[in-house]
Structure formats: structure tokens, C-alpha cells
Design an enzyme around this catalytic site. Structure first.
Site, PDB file in Angstrom:
ATOM      1  N   GLN A 157       0.839  -1.191   0.000  1.00  0.00           N
ATOM      2  CA  GLN A 157       0.000   0.000   0.000  1.00  0.00           C
ATOM      3  C   GLN A 157       0.877   1.245   0.000  1.00  0.00           C
ATOM      4  O   GLN A 157       1.792   1.362   0.807  1.00  0.00           O
ATOM      5  CB  GLN A 157      -0.922   0.008   1.227  1.00  0.00           C
ATOM      6  CG  GLN A 157      -1.881   1.191   1.269  1.00  0.00           C
ATOM      7  CD  GLN A 157      -2.912   1.090   2.381  1.00  0.00           C
ATOM      8  OE1 GLN A 157      -3.030   0.064   3.038  1.00  0.00           O
ATOM      9  NE2 GLN A 157      -3.666   2.147   2.585  1.00  0.00           N
ATOM     10  N   ASP A 158       0.599   2.173  -0.942  1.00  0.00           N
ATOM     11  CA  ASP A 158       1.338   3.439  -1.044  1.00  0.00           C
ATOM     12  C   ASP A 158       2.809   3.227  -1.381  1.00  0.00           C
ATOM     13  O   ASP A 158       3.692   3.872  -0.803  1.00  0.00           O
ATOM     14  CB  ASP A 158       1.205   4.255   0.246  1.00  0.00           C
ATOM     15  CG  ASP A 158      -0.235   4.546   0.608  1.00  0.00           C
ATOM     16  OD1 ASP A 158      -1.092   4.468  -0.290  1.00  0.00           O
ATOM     17  OD2 ASP A 158      -0.517   4.839   1.772  1.00  0.00           O
ATOM     18  N   ASP A 179      -3.657   1.966  -3.780  1.00  0.00           N
ATOM     19  CA  ASP A 179      -3.171   3.343  -3.964  1.00  0.00           C
ATOM     20  C   ASP A 179      -1.657   3.380  -4.108  1.00  0.00           C
ATOM     21  O   ASP A 179      -0.982   4.231  -3.525  1.00  0.00           O
ATOM     22  CB  ASP A 179      -3.589   4.214  -2.772  1.00  0.00           C
ATOM     23  CG  ASP A 179      -5.077   4.132  -2.473  1.00  0.00           C
ATOM     24  OD1 ASP A 179      -5.857   3.918  -3.418  1.00  0.00           O
ATOM     25  OD2 ASP A 179      -5.460   4.269  -1.297  1.00  0.00           O
ATOM     26  N   ARG A 237      -8.469   6.337  -7.828  1.00  0.00           N
ATOM     27  CA  ARG A 237      -9.550   6.899  -7.023  1.00  0.00           C
ATOM     28  C   ARG A 237      -9.049   8.222  -6.449  1.00  0.00           C
ATOM     29  O   ARG A 237      -7.842   8.411  -6.235  1.00  0.00           O
ATOM     30  CB  ARG A 237     -10.007   5.937  -5.927  1.00  0.00           C
ATOM     31  CG  ARG A 237      -8.923   5.459  -4.965  1.00  0.00           C
ATOM     32  CD  ARG A 237      -9.520   4.504  -3.951  1.00  0.00           C
ATOM     33  NE  ARG A 237      -8.563   4.128  -2.914  1.00  0.00           N
ATOM     34  CZ  ARG A 237      -8.899   3.539  -1.759  1.00  0.00           C
ATOM     35  NH1 ARG A 237     -10.177   3.276  -1.511  1.00  0.00           N
ATOM     36  NH2 ARG A 237      -7.974   3.223  -0.877  1.00  0.00           N
ATOM     37  N   TRP A 239      -7.910  10.852  -4.117  1.00  0.00           N
ATOM     38  CA  TRP A 239      -7.483  11.253  -2.782  1.00  0.00           C
ATOM     39  C   TRP A 239      -7.865  12.723  -2.559  1.00  0.00           C
ATOM     40  O   TRP A 239      -8.342  13.101  -1.501  1.00  0.00           O
ATOM     41  CB  TRP A 239      -5.983  11.029  -2.637  1.00  0.00           C
ATOM     42  CG  TRP A 239      -5.442  11.206  -1.253  1.00  0.00           C
ATOM     43  CD1 TRP A 239      -6.152  11.492  -0.117  1.00  0.00           C
ATOM     44  CD2 TRP A 239      -4.081  11.100  -0.843  1.00  0.00           C
ATOM     45  NE1 TRP A 239      -5.312  11.565   0.970  1.00  0.00           N
ATOM     46  CE2 TRP A 239      -4.029  11.329   0.553  1.00  0.00           C
ATOM     47  CE3 TRP A 239      -2.887  10.848  -1.519  1.00  0.00           C
ATOM     48  CZ2 TRP A 239      -2.839  11.309   1.277  1.00  0.00           C
ATOM     49  CZ3 TRP A 239      -1.706  10.822  -0.789  1.00  0.00           C
ATOM     50  CH2 TRP A 239      -1.686  11.051   0.586  1.00  0.00           C
TER      51      TRP A 239
END
Length: 339
Positions: A157-158, A179, A237, A239
Site C-alpha cells: 500500500q502506497d 493506492d 480513485r 485522494w
């Protein structure tokens, strides 16, 4: 010689060379650079990457080329904002690995943090092995005019926090699930491979543009999108309410969900997010079932995003140096333990 003394003499040598450099970065001769060697075997100038970075003088104006020998470097790396014009270069990304294991608790948590401007990364693997239990940044980019070539970035994630500034990525591999390209930078990704390891509900991007006045966003040109399952990831998506992402001339496998994009549970963002495709191909690129608030870009609309002009790249992207200057004789003797 003790490491402190080694770093001191190296910094003096670099400072002396920097003092002869042009005071204006725009008039710098980028074909020549000072080379620092990092080798875990002890045959270089340093055994750790961070020690080499620490030796570069503050407010540096000279190109510094840190050549990293193959190996697994278990370090947390920070390139400070007051040390521009640094290149970190391996020889092959698969054999030059920088790795750390830490969740995103503070801004200091990434494996590598680039805070300086005019930074270049070449042929490196940067990974965060924290796993799937939370956010874990492999690379944070918060300097302006930053470029990466032939690098690989891994986390869950990230993975890549493309935070602030203008950035360029070419022939890079970026892997994650949630993400995994995020932040509010202005970035161009050319010929990159984006691979989702999400088994369900993943998102490749989470761009954070908060206002229509911000000239930020992500553009993917000539890239490839793959994943571990069918329909397991969306392209992005929002942020930020005005999140902006474009995919152009990109091959998409069936790992991309038919709807393409997600509003992150906030229908209001459907009116302000800018999500578009231009001449993409492959089974995951079908526009017929995309969300109604995404865009099929015209040639005119796409032209703003698909060249280096999008990041003003022709003003600052540069070829690697072809000539290298060594340290002073005093520094070489010091690094060998004499003097």
C-alpha cells in the site's frame, strides 16, 4: 581511518570542487560529475549509501554521481533538500537493492526519501517489506525536477508517494495493491510497468490534487498495466477532490475492472475529478463500461499530457555524465587508511 574523518576529508574535496562550479545550475556542464563509489566489500569510498550522501556539501551546485556496486543495502535513505544535483546509480536494478521494513507512521518512514531537487535515480530496486497490514512507502519524492530510469519499486500500500514537484519515470516497474502511486506531484510515466498484486478492490493511483488551480496530476504514456486476477484493480480513485490522472497509449490486461475508476465513496468527487484515457488498448482498456464521469480524451485534450512539456521536462531532463572527476590525492590516501 575512522568513518568521521573519511567523510570530513571527502566533504572538503567535494566542497573545493563545488566552489569552482558555476553559481547558476542552468549554466552547469552536466557531462562531467564527481564520482563517489559505494561498495559493501570496502573497495569503494563508502560501504553505505547514506554515508556517501552525507559527504556531499550542503547547497551543492556540482553534479555528484554516486555509483553503487551490486548488493542488498539494508538502509533508510534520505536525500536532504539542501543537497541537489545528486545521482544514485546501480548497474542493474535487480542486483542493486535498497530495502527497509517500516509502516507509514511518520514522514521519515519511507525506505528512500528524495527531498532535494535535480535528483536522478538509475537502475535501483527500492522496496518496503512491511507487508499487507498497512501503509508502507518504498519511495517518497518531494523534490522538484526529479527523474528515475530503469528502477523497480515494491510495496503493498502506497508504494510510491509521488508527493510534490515535477517528476519523470521511464522504464520503471512499480508494484503494489492499494493506492500504490499516490500524492500530489506532477509526474510523467513513460514506458513503465504497473503491476497490481491486489486480489480484489485494488487501486493503482490515488492522486491528491485539491484545487483546479493546482497544476498537478499523473500521466501514463506507453505503459503496461498487469495484475494477479481478472477485474481486481481500478486505475485510480480521488485522494483529492480534483484528482487528475490520464492513461494514454497504454496496454491494459483484464486485471483492470470494467468501471475503470472509483469515487472513493464520495459522489461529489465525480464532478471534479479528471480521469481520462487516450488510445489505450488491451482487454482492460474497453471504454464501453467505464464510469460515466471518466473521459475519452480527444487528440487535442490528450496532447497536453503526453509529452515532456507536461512537466516542462525539456528544460531540466538531462543525459547522464560521460566524464568523471576523482577525489583529491589526499582524499584517496585517507580512504585507504593512510595520511
Amino acid at each position: 581511518m575512522r568513518p568521521f574523518c573519511h567523510a570530513f576529508f571527502l566533504a572538503l574535496a567535494l566542497l573545493a570542487s563545488c566552489s569552482m562550479a558555476s553559481s547558476s545550475a542552468g549554466s552547469q556542464d552536466w557531462s562531467s560529475a564527481i564520482v563517489i563509489r559505494v561498495d559493501q566489500s570496502g573497495k569503494g569510498d563508502f560501504t553505505k549509501i547514506q554515508d556517501a550522501i552525507d559527504a556531499v556539501p550542503s547547497r551543492n551546485t556540482d553534479p555528484i554521481f554516486i555509483r553503487i556496486k551490486p548488493g542488498i543495502y539494508r538502509e533508510k535513505i534520505v536525500v536532504p533538500a539542501d543537497k541537489p544535483f545528486i545521482t544514485l546509480s546501480g548497474t542493474k536494478a535487480k542486483s542493486t537493492i535498497i530495502t527497509w521494513n517500516e509502516g507509514w507512521n511518520t514522514v521519515e518512514s519511507p525506505t528512500v526519501s528524495v527531498l532535494a531537487s535535480d535528483f536522478v535515480g538509475r537502475y535501483l530496486t527500492i522496496q518496503n517489506t512491511f507487508g499487507s497490514s498497512g501503509q508502507a512507502i518504498a519511495l517518497r519524492v518531494a523534490g522538484d525536477r526529479v527523474a528515475f530510469y530503469g528502477c523497480r519499486f515494491f510495496s503493498f500500500q502506497d508504494t510510491l508517494l509521488d508527493d510534490t514537484g515535477r517528476h519523470y519515470y521511464r522504464n520503471c516497474y512499480i508494484e503494489g495493491a492499494t493506492d500504490f502511486i499516490c500524492g500530489n506531484g506532477q509526474a510523467l510515466f513513460e514506458k513503465c510497468h504497473l503491476h497490481s498484486v491486489s486480489k480484489n478492490g485494488g487501486a493503482i493511483t490515488a492522486q491528491r490534487r485539491d484545487s483546479p488551480s493546482e497544476n498537478t496530476g499523473y500521466s501514463f504514456v506507453g505503459c503496461k498495466v498487469t495484475g494477479v486476477g481478472v477485474g481486481t484493480t481500478v486505475l485510480g480513485r480521488p485522494w483529492g477532490a480534483y484528482s487528475r490522472v490520464v492513461f494514454a497509449l497504454t496496454y491494459m490486461t483484464d486485471s483492470v475492472a470494467a468501471q475503470g475508476w472509483n469515487d472513493w465513496g464520495d459522489p461529489n468527487k465525480q464532478r471534479t475529478a479528471f480521469y481520462g484515457q487516450y488510445r489505450c488498448y488491451g482487454p482492460g482498456s474497453d471504454l464501453s463500461r467505464r464510469v460515466g464521469w471518466s473521459r475519452q480524451l480527444s487528440v487535442r485534450e490528450a496532447s497536453h499530457f503526453i509529452t515532456k512539456s507536461w512537466i516542462n521536462g525539456r528544460d531540466w531532463l538531462r543525459s547522464p555524465p560521460t566524464h568523471f572527476r576523482k577525489f583529491s590525492a589526499l582524499t584517496v590516501r585517507s580512504s585507504n587508511g593512510s595520511g
